[in-house]
Design a protein around this motif. Structure first.
Motif, PDB file in Angstrom:
ATOM      1  N   GLU A 213       0.810  -1.219   0.000  1.00  0.00           N
ATOM      2  CA  GLU A 213       0.000   0.000   0.000  1.00  0.00           C
ATOM      3  C   GLU A 213       0.843   1.268   0.000  1.00  0.00           C
ATOM      4  O   GLU A 213       0.364   2.326  -0.387  1.00  0.00           O
ATOM      5  N   ARG A 214       2.093   1.187   0.431  1.00  0.00           N
ATOM      6  CA  ARG A 214       2.908   2.384   0.615  1.00  0.00           C
ATOM      7  C   ARG A 214       4.117   2.467  -0.322  1.00  0.00           C
ATOM      8  O   ARG A 214       4.828   3.449  -0.325  1.00  0.00           O
ATOM      9  N   GLY A 215       4.363   1.401  -1.062  1.00  0.00           N
ATOM     10  CA  GLY A 215       5.472   1.411  -2.001  1.00  0.00           C
ATOM     11  C   GLY A 215       6.783   1.007  -1.364  1.00  0.00           C
ATOM     12  O   GLY A 215       6.818   0.312  -0.348  1.00  0.00           O
ATOM     13  N   GLU A 216       7.876   1.473  -1.947  1.00  0.00           N
ATOM     14  CA  GLU A 216       9.203   1.107  -1.447  1.00  0.00           C
ATOM     15  C   GLU A 216       9.575   1.962  -0.241  1.00  0.00           C
ATOM     16  O   GLU A 216       9.444   3.178  -0.254  1.00  0.00           O
ATOM     17  N   LEU A 217      10.031   1.276   0.787  1.00  0.00           N
ATOM     18  CA  LEU A 217      10.436   1.898   2.043  1.00  0.00           C
ATOM     19  C   LEU A 217      11.750   1.287   2.488  1.00  0.00           C
ATOM     20  O   LEU A 217      12.194   0.283   1.928  1.00  0.00           O
ATOM     21  N   THR A 218      12.338   1.873   3.507  1.00  0.00           N
ATOM     22  CA  THR A 218      13.515   1.293   4.151  1.00  0.00           C
ATOM     23  C   THR A 218      13.134   0.922   5.583  1.00  0.00           C
ATOM     24  O   THR A 218      12.067   1.325   6.081  1.00  0.00           O
ATOM     25  N   LEU A 219      14.014   0.205   6.245  1.00  0.00           N
ATOM     26  CA  LEU A 219      13.789  -0.098   7.654  1.00  0.00           C
ATOM     27  C   LEU A 219      13.648   1.206   8.435  1.00  0.00           C
ATOM     28  O   LEU A 219      12.770   1.328   9.298  1.00  0.00           O
ATOM     29  N   ARG A 220      14.454   2.193   8.128  1.00  0.00           N
ATOM     30  CA  ARG A 220      14.370   3.499   8.799  1.00  0.00           C
ATOM     31  C   ARG A 220      12.965   4.096   8.610  1.00  0.00           C
ATOM     32  O   ARG A 220      12.380   4.649   9.541  1.00  0.00           O
ATOM     33  N   ASP A 221      12.413   3.975   7.398  1.00  0.00           N
ATOM     34  CA  ASP A 221      11.067   4.471   7.129  1.00  0.00           C
ATOM     35  C   ASP A 221      10.026   3.724   7.965  1.00  0.00           C
ATOM     36  O   ASP A 221       9.082   4.327   8.479  1.00  0.00           O
ATOM     37  N   LEU A 222      10.184   2.403   8.063  1.00  0.00           N
ATOM     38  CA  LEU A 222       9.239   1.613   8.858  1.00  0.00           C
ATOM     39  C   LEU A 222       9.284   2.004  10.328  1.00  0.00           C
ATOM     40  O   LEU A 222       8.253   2.016  11.007  1.00  0.00           O
ATOM     41  N   LEU A 223      10.465   2.325  10.818  1.00  0.00           N
ATOM     42  CA  LEU A 223      10.596   2.752  12.212  1.00  0.00           C
ATOM     43  C   LEU A 223       9.913   4.100  12.426  1.00  0.00           C
ATOM     44  O   LEU A 223       9.248   4.308  13.446  1.00  0.00           O
ATOM     45  N   ALA A 224      10.051   5.002  11.464  1.00  0.00           N
ATOM     46  CA  ALA A 224       9.385   6.303  11.555  1.00  0.00           C
ATOM     47  C   ALA A 224       7.873   6.134  11.498  1.00  0.00           C
ATOM     48  O   ALA A 224       7.130   6.815  12.222  1.00  0.00           O
ATOM     49  N   LEU A 225       7.409   5.220  10.669  1.00  0.00           N
ATOM     50  CA  LEU A 225       5.981   4.943  10.578  1.00  0.00           C
ATOM     51  C   LEU A 225       5.468   4.428  11.923  1.00  0.00           C
ATOM     52  O   LEU A 225       4.439   4.892  12.427  1.00  0.00           O
ATOM     53  N   ALA A 226       6.178   3.492  12.521  1.00  0.00           N
ATOM     54  CA  ALA A 226       5.773   2.932  13.811  1.00  0.00           C
ATOM     55  C   ALA A 226       5.794   3.999  14.905  1.00  0.00           C
ATOM     56  O   ALA A 226       4.892   4.047  15.749  1.00  0.00           O
ATOM     57  N   ALA A 227       6.795   4.848  14.901  1.00  0.00           N
ATOM     58  CA  ALA A 227       6.893   5.904  15.911  1.00  0.00           C
ATOM     59  C   ALA A 227       5.745   6.900  15.764  1.00  0.00           C
ATOM     60  O   ALA A 227       5.154   7.334  16.765  1.00  0.00           O
TER      61      ALA A 227
END
Length: 163
Positions: A131-145
């Motif tokens: 649903e969100r396209g290409e991300l990095t682990l850093r992006d996933l952490l920001a999303l969770a935060a």
């Protein structure tokens, strides 16, 4: 500001995602205590989850987020599996906030220790979210935060309403 890749970006702003992730269990515990048993059954808006259900949701999300983080680190260009939060929430009626809080806190502590052991390059690894396209682990952490801050804000509203 919310984006397609991170609808919670506005909740995080310029804050450090890792610091927010580390602080959330303590803030969540404080809010659960301030709400008390009666407050945990109230919602922040009509038709929205009760505080107890939000805590259960956070525990479920910690399972999903932690799994995703580990897959990003372990697999080349992983494709994330999505989940329907409302279907997962179907069983929340019989679950308690204290058990959810304990689970969330233990899982988050473990994930933070695990993340702290990763090499810096791991945070730049790419992953695809359907649903969100290409991300990095850093992006996933920001999303969770940002997700944490969104729900902590809802719980904070409920504590003010209860006061």
């Amino acid at each position: 500001m919310a984006t397609v890749t991170n609808p919670y970006a506005g909740f995080l702003g310029d804050l450090d995602a890792m610091a927010v992730l580390k602080e959330t269990p303590g803030r969540l515990q404080e809010l659960v205590q301030r709400l008390g048993a009666a407050g945990l059954e109230r919602s922040w808006a009509p038709g929205k989850w009760s505080a107890r259900k939000i805590v259960c949701h956070l525990a479920d999300c910690e399972i999903a987020f932690g799994y995703r983080w580990r897959q990003v680190a372990a697999q080349p260009h992983h494709l994330i599996q999505t989940f329907d939060q409302d279907q997962w929430a179907a069983g929340y009626e019989s679950l308690g906030a204290n058990e959810a809080l304990a689970s969330f806190s233990a899982l988050r502590r473990w994930s933070m220790a695990w993340l702290g052991a990763l090499p810096p390059a791991a945070f730049s690894k790419a992953v695809t979210h359907p649903e969100r396209g290409e991300l990095t682990l850093r992006d996933l952490l920001a999303l969770a935060a940002g997700h944490d801050r969104n729900h902590l804000g809802q719980l904070e509203q409920m504590t003010k309403a209860s006061a």
